[in-house]
Design a protein around this motif. Structure first.
Motif, PDB file in Angstrom:
ATOM      1  N   GLU A  25      -8.375   9.776 -13.892  1.00 13.78           N
ATOM      2  CA  GLU A  25      -7.773   9.149 -15.065  1.00 13.78           C
ATOM      3  C   GLU A  25      -6.322   8.770 -14.804  1.00 13.78           C
ATOM      4  O   GLU A  25      -5.873   7.667 -15.158  1.00 13.78           O
ATOM      5  N   GLY A  26      -5.570   9.672 -14.173  1.00 15.15           N
ATOM      6  CA  GLY A  26      -4.171   9.380 -13.891  1.00 15.15           C
ATOM      7  C   GLY A  26      -4.001   8.228 -12.921  1.00 15.15           C
ATOM      8  O   GLY A  26      -3.078   7.414 -13.061  1.00 15.15           O
ATOM      9  N   ALA A  27      -4.891   8.131 -11.931  1.00 10.64           N
ATOM     10  CA  ALA A  27      -4.793   7.040 -10.957  1.00 10.64           C
ATOM     11  C   ALA A  27      -5.019   5.679 -11.613  1.00 10.64           C
ATOM     12  O   ALA A  27      -4.440   4.673 -11.197  1.00 10.64           O
ATOM     13  N   GLN A  28      -5.846   5.649 -12.645  1.00 11.37           N
ATOM     14  CA  GLN A  28      -6.125   4.380 -13.325  1.00 11.37           C
ATOM     15  C   GLN A  28      -5.080   4.025 -14.371  1.00 11.37           C
ATOM     16  O   GLN A  28      -5.066   2.889 -14.864  1.00 11.37           O
ATOM     17  N   LYS A  29      -4.205   4.965 -14.707  1.00 18.27           N
ATOM     18  CA  LYS A  29      -3.177   4.711 -15.714  1.00 18.27           C
ATOM     19  C   LYS A  29      -1.791   4.581 -15.099  1.00 18.27           C
ATOM     20  O   LYS A  29      -0.795   4.602 -15.824  1.00 18.27           O
ATOM     21  N   GLY A  30      -1.709   4.459 -13.779  1.00 17.17           N
ATOM     22  CA  GLY A  30      -0.420   4.309 -13.128  1.00 17.17           C
ATOM     23  C   GLY A  30       0.116   2.890 -13.251  1.00 17.17           C
ATOM     24  O   GLY A  30      -0.478   2.013 -13.886  1.00 17.17           O
ATOM     25  N   GLN A  31       1.272   2.658 -12.619  1.00 19.27           N
ATOM     26  CA  GLN A  31       1.862   1.326 -12.653  1.00 19.27           C
ATOM     27  C   GLN A  31       0.987   0.310 -11.919  1.00 19.27           C
ATOM     28  O   GLN A  31       0.847  -0.823 -12.369  1.00 19.27           O
ATOM     29  N   ARG A  32       0.409   0.713 -10.809  1.00 16.39           N
ATOM     30  CA  ARG A  32      -0.410  -0.203 -10.011  1.00 16.39           C
ATOM     31  C   ARG A  32      -1.815  -0.288 -10.589  1.00 16.39           C
ATOM     32  O   ARG A  32      -2.445   0.733 -10.902  1.00 16.39           O
ATOM     33  N   LEU A  33      -2.296  -1.500 -10.751  1.00 16.80           N
ATOM     34  CA  LEU A  33      -3.653  -1.708 -11.251  1.00 16.80           C
ATOM     35  C   LEU A  33      -4.653  -1.219 -10.215  1.00 16.80           C
ATOM     36  O   LEU A  33      -4.680  -1.700  -9.079  1.00 16.80           O
TER      37      LEU A  33
ATOM     38  N   SER B  87       0.813  -1.213   0.000  1.00 12.61           N
ATOM     39  CA  SER B  87       0.000   0.000   0.000  1.00 12.61           C
ATOM     40  C   SER B  87       0.847   1.263   0.000  1.00 12.61           C
ATOM     41  O   SER B  87       0.433   2.293  -0.548  1.00 12.61           O
ATOM     42  N   ALA B  88       2.055   1.210   0.604  1.00 11.69           N
ATOM     43  CA  ALA B  88       2.905   2.404   0.655  1.00 11.69           C
ATOM     44  C   ALA B  88       3.286   2.866  -0.753  1.00 11.69           C
ATOM     45  O   ALA B  88       3.280   4.064  -1.057  1.00 11.69           O
ATOM     46  N   GLY B  89       3.614   1.917  -1.618  1.00 11.51           N
ATOM     47  CA  GLY B  89       3.942   2.281  -2.995  1.00 11.51           C
ATOM     48  C   GLY B  89       2.757   2.872  -3.728  1.00 11.51           C
ATOM     49  O   GLY B  89       2.911   3.808  -4.532  1.00 11.51           O
ATOM     50  N   PHE B  90       1.572   2.347  -3.454  1.00  7.69           N
ATOM     51  CA  PHE B  90       0.377   2.881  -4.107  1.00  7.69           C
ATOM     52  C   PHE B  90       0.074   4.290  -3.610  1.00  7.69           C
ATOM     53  O   PHE B  90      -0.342   5.159  -4.380  1.00  7.69           O
ATOM     54  N   VAL B  91       0.288   4.527  -2.306  1.00  3.98           N
ATOM     55  CA  VAL B  91       0.077   5.873  -1.755  1.00  3.98           C
ATOM     56  C   VAL B  91       1.032   6.861  -2.415  1.00  3.98           C
ATOM     57  O   VAL B  91       0.638   7.979  -2.788  1.00  3.98           O
ATOM     58  N   LYS B  92       2.284   6.467  -2.560  1.00  7.58           N
ATOM     59  CA  LYS B  92       3.263   7.340  -3.202  1.00  7.58           C
ATOM     60  C   LYS B  92       2.842   7.664  -4.631  1.00  7.58           C
ATOM     61  O   LYS B  92       2.976   8.806  -5.100  1.00  7.58           O
ATOM     62  N   GLU B  93       2.327   6.671  -5.334  1.00 10.94           N
ATOM     63  CA  GLU B  93       1.886   6.884  -6.713  1.00 10.94           C
ATOM     64  C   GLU B  93       0.699   7.845  -6.764  1.00 10.94           C
ATOM     65  O   GLU B  93       0.650   8.751  -7.616  1.00 10.94           O
ATOM     66  N   LEU B  94      -0.263   7.679  -5.850  1.00 14.65           N
ATOM     67  CA  LEU B  94      -1.416   8.580  -5.821  1.00 14.65           C
ATOM     68  C   LEU B  94      -0.990  10.005  -5.476  1.00 14.65           C
ATOM     69  O   LEU B  94      -1.516  10.976  -6.048  1.00 14.65           O
ATOM     70  N   ASN B  95      -0.042  10.146  -4.549  1.00 15.33           N
ATOM     71  CA  ASN B  95       0.424  11.481  -4.200  1.00 15.33           C
ATOM     72  C   ASN B  95       1.086  12.170  -5.393  1.00 15.33           C
ATOM     73  O   ASN B  95       0.946  13.380  -5.593  1.00 15.33           O
ATOM     74  N   GLY B  96       1.806  11.393  -6.195  1.00 15.24           N
ATOM     75  CA  GLY B  96       2.414  11.962  -7.389  1.00 15.24           C
ATOM     76  C   GLY B  96       1.377  12.431  -8.386  1.00 15.24           C
ATOM     77  O   GLY B  96       1.514  13.505  -8.989  1.00 15.24           O
ATOM     78  N   VAL B  97       0.320  11.626  -8.575  1.00 16.66           N
ATOM     79  CA  VAL B  97      -0.745  12.026  -9.497  1.00 16.66           C
ATOM     80  C   VAL B  97      -1.475  13.254  -8.957  1.00 16.66           C
ATOM     81  O   VAL B  97      -1.829  14.172  -9.706  1.00 16.66           O
ATOM     82  N   ALA B  98      -1.692  13.302  -7.631  1.00 20.04           N
ATOM     83  CA  ALA B  98      -2.389  14.442  -7.033  1.00 20.04           C
ATOM     84  C   ALA B  98      -1.591  15.725  -7.219  1.00 20.04           C
ATOM     85  O   ALA B  98      -2.152  16.788  -7.532  1.00 20.04           O
TER      86      ALA B  98
END
Length: 252
Positions: free
Chosen positions: A186-194, A85-96
């Motif tokens: 849209e960005g959250a759904q196009k990240g590395q994590r499904l 989950s930590a990696g997914f949080v980091k990815e969401l923060n980047g998109v935000a």
């Protein structure tokens, strides 16, 4: 004369016996040995040909190993071996940060086991459709109703089972303009994590000092992992992250 003839006959018989014995004792075993050797040689050649084909296939597959490793790395990033989950949080923060929205809350729920989809049952024709209509005047043909679109076929994989595939519910609360929220989605759904989005709700923000047109949106969905049941239960124990923590991470 009779004696000489007897000697000749005896000599001929003796030579015939010697030839027969020579064939039985000497020539025939050698021919059998040669035939057996030929059969063994053909068998070995066929075996070598099969091994050669297998070796060529293995070599071709080995040449594809770097490409397969790259595909595996991409798939592992999309569906890892645990929740991560930590990696997914980091990815969401980047998109935000990229879409200029504020993550106000981020909650992970316990992982749930995968349930294979069940194909829908075929529709059963009603009795009215099979009854013979009574004779009546032919009405004016009505326009044909559009055909009902068929549902896509149900896809399953025997390797994906409830014991090794899990879905973790995620709920994200964000703030921004409606366009910014949709860009973030849209960005959250196009990240590395499904990340499969299953729900979206929004309402105008009522907090003081926010720009006009600001909305508070809640996004619901799932992230996935391929793992054992015990590892999934341990990974699913992540506590809910508050909006303050998410915003702090996004500001870094």
């Amino acid at each position: 004369m009779n004696t000489n003839r007897l000697w000749v006959i005896g000599s001929v018989l003796a030579m015939a016996v010697i030839l027969v014995l020579g064939w039985i004792v000497g020539v025939q075993p050698q021919l059998a040995t040669a035939a057996s050797a030929t059969i063994q040689r053909v068998t070995v050649e066929q075996t070598n040909a099969r091994y050669g084909a297998v070796l060529a296939k293995l070599k071709a597959e080995h040449d594809k190993l770097p490409e397969l490793r790259q595909q595996l790395a991409a798939l592992t990033s999309s569906v890892p071996a645990d929740a991560q989950s930590a990696g997914f949080v980091k990815e969401l923060n980047g998109v935000a940060a990229e879409k200029s929205v504020i993550i106000r809350s981020l909650t992970f729920s316990d992982a749930v086991a995968y349930k294979p989809p069940v194909a829908p049952a075929a529709p059963v024709a009603s009795a009215d459709s099979t009854a013979t209509p009574s004779p009546s005047p032919s009405p004016t043909p009505a326009p044909a109703a559009p055909a009902t679109p068929a549902a896509p076929p149900t896809m399953t994989n025997a390797l994906i089972t409830p014991t090794n595939f899990f879905a973790s519910p995620v709920q994200v609360g964000v703030r921004g303009s409606l366009a910014q929220v949709l860009d973030f989605l849209e960005g959250a759904q196009k990240g590395q994590r499904l990340f499969l989005v299953t729900s979206l709700s929004s309402s105008p923000s009522t907090d003081e000092g926010v720009p006009p047109g600001t909305v508070d949106a809640t996004i619901g969905g799932f992230i996935y992992s391929v793992t054992t049941a015990s590892a999934a239960a341990q990974a699913a124990g992540d506590s809910a992250l508050t909006g303050t923590t998410a915003e702090a991470n996004a500001s870094k």
